[in-house]
Design a protein around this motif. Structure first.
Motif, short mmCIF file in Angstrom:
data_model
loop_
_atom_site.label_atom_id
_atom_site.label_comp_id
_atom_site.label_asym_id
_atom_site.label_seq_id
_atom_site.Cartn_x
_atom_site.Cartn_y
_atom_site.Cartn_z
N LEU A 24 -36.03 20.06 96.65
CA LEU A 24 -36.40 21.17 95.74
C LEU A 24 -35.27 21.46 94.75
O LEU A 24 -35.51 21.70 93.57
CB LEU A 24 -36.69 22.44 96.53
CG LEU A 24 -38.00 22.48 97.30
CD1 LEU A 24 -38.04 23.70 98.21
CD2 LEU A 24 -39.17 22.50 96.34
N PHE A 25 -34.06 21.44 95.23
CA PHE A 25 -32.92 21.73 94.37
C PHE A 25 -32.66 20.59 93.39
O PHE A 25 -32.38 20.81 92.22
CB PHE A 25 -31.69 22.01 95.24
CG PHE A 25 -30.53 22.55 94.48
CD1 PHE A 25 -30.57 23.80 93.89
CD2 PHE A 25 -29.38 21.80 94.34
CE1 PHE A 25 -29.50 24.30 93.19
CE2 PHE A 25 -28.29 22.29 93.64
CZ PHE A 25 -28.36 23.54 93.06
N ARG A 26 -32.76 19.35 93.88
CA ARG A 26 -32.59 18.18 93.00
C ARG A 26 -33.61 18.20 91.87
O ARG A 26 -33.29 17.89 90.72
CB ARG A 26 -32.70 16.88 93.80
CG ARG A 26 -31.48 16.53 94.59
CD ARG A 26 -31.50 15.08 95.07
NE ARG A 26 -32.80 14.63 95.52
CZ ARG A 26 -33.21 14.61 96.79
NH1 ARG A 26 -32.42 15.03 97.73
NH2 ARG A 26 -34.40 14.17 97.10
N LEU A 78 -38.73 23.53 79.90
CA LEU A 78 -39.09 24.87 80.39
C LEU A 78 -40.20 24.77 81.43
O LEU A 78 -40.15 25.43 82.47
CB LEU A 78 -39.53 25.77 79.23
CG LEU A 78 -39.94 27.19 79.61
CD1 LEU A 78 -38.79 27.92 80.31
CD2 LEU A 78 -40.39 27.95 78.37
N ALA A 79 -41.18 23.93 81.19
CA ALA A 79 -42.27 23.74 82.16
C ALA A 79 -41.72 23.19 83.48
O ALA A 79 -42.13 23.61 84.57
CB ALA A 79 -43.34 22.81 81.59
N CYS A 80 -40.77 22.27 83.37
CA CYS A 80 -40.14 21.69 84.56
C CYS A 80 -39.39 22.77 85.34
O CYS A 80 -39.51 22.88 86.56
CB CYS A 80 -39.19 20.56 84.16
SG CYS A 80 -38.34 19.77 85.55
N TYR A 81 -38.62 23.60 84.64
CA TYR A 81 -37.88 24.69 85.29
C TYR A 81 -38.86 25.66 85.96
O TYR A 81 -38.65 26.07 87.10
CB TYR A 81 -37.00 25.45 84.29
CG TYR A 81 -35.65 24.81 84.05
CD1 TYR A 81 -34.77 24.57 85.10
CD2 TYR A 81 -35.24 24.47 82.76
CE1 TYR A 81 -33.53 24.00 84.88
CE2 TYR A 81 -34.00 23.90 82.53
CZ TYR A 81 -33.15 23.66 83.59
OH TYR A 81 -31.92 23.10 83.37
N CYS A 113 -34.42 18.81 85.81
CA CYS A 113 -35.02 19.39 84.60
C CYS A 113 -34.03 19.42 83.43
O CYS A 113 -34.43 19.35 82.27
CB CYS A 113 -35.52 20.81 84.87
SG CYS A 113 -36.88 20.89 86.06
N ARG A 114 -32.73 19.49 83.74
CA ARG A 114 -31.71 19.53 82.68
C ARG A 114 -31.78 18.32 81.77
O ARG A 114 -31.47 18.41 80.59
CB ARG A 114 -30.30 19.57 83.28
CG ARG A 114 -29.96 20.82 83.99
CD ARG A 114 -28.57 20.72 84.56
NE ARG A 114 -28.48 19.52 85.39
CZ ARG A 114 -27.38 19.09 85.96
NH1 ARG A 114 -26.27 19.74 85.80
NH2 ARG A 114 -27.39 18.00 86.71
#
Length: 179
Positions: free
Chosen positions: A33-35, A50-53, A40-41
């Motif tokens: 989840l964190f990866r 933004l959609a990815c974040y 997204c960066r």
């Protein structure tokens, strides 16, 4: 925004600033989840990024609600370590990432508390329940003055896994954590 989420986002922002091979190595060790959030960066298009974040943060929030993900800040880790002072625990990466310098700085060497309850224990020792989640400790050896509720207690790590301290006016007392 909740304090805990704010702390997590601040932590995430700091991690986003990491660069180089060391950062890539640390990211591989992180939960999926964190990866996904960190990945997204790398998206160039603002809308897609933004959609990815949004998607990644939503997945993390869902995981936290289900208790599959726990977010803690350094203050919470320190408080937990303090409440566990005196117990022999296995080395776990729950409280840090293995950075020995950082772990040494966070290590609790001493606690100060107040006696909440006192009861006699075996062999003339005393069992003292301490305030502030400091647990129950037994004294080792005779005390010159019996402990009383309200007495100040100071316990510090000594050599070979032992604990020394004071209770009330008695000094140089051996302690052992029992609860």
């Amino acid at each position: 925004m909740k304090k805990r989420h704010f702390s997590a986002l601040v932590g995430l922002s700091a991690m986003a600033a990491m660069s180089g091979a060391n950062a890539a190595e640390k990211v591989r060790d992180r939960p999926e989840l964190f990866r996904n959030l960190l990945d997204c960066r790398g998206i160039a298009d603002n809308g897609q990024r933004l959609a990815c974040y949004d998607r990644s943060v939503g997945a993390m929030e869902d995981a936290e609600k289900k208790k599959d993900l726990v977010v803690v800040d350094r203050k919470e880790i320190r408080e937990t370590k303090k409440s566990l002072f005196g117990f022999s625990l296995p080395k776990l990466s729950l409280f840090g990432d293995g950075d020995e310098k950082e772990e040494k700085a966070d290590e609790v060497q001493e606690i100060e508390s107040t006696v909440v309850s006192v009861r006699p224990s075996k062999g003339g020792d005393w069992a003292l329940r301490l305030a502030n989640d400091a647990g129950t400790w037994e004294t080792g050896g005779a005390l010159t003055v019996p402990p009383r509720v309200g007495d100040k207690v100071k316990i510090r790590k000594a050599s070979l896994g032992s604990y020394l301290g004071s209770v009330g006016i008695s000094r140089g007392i051996r302690f052992r954590r029992v609860e």
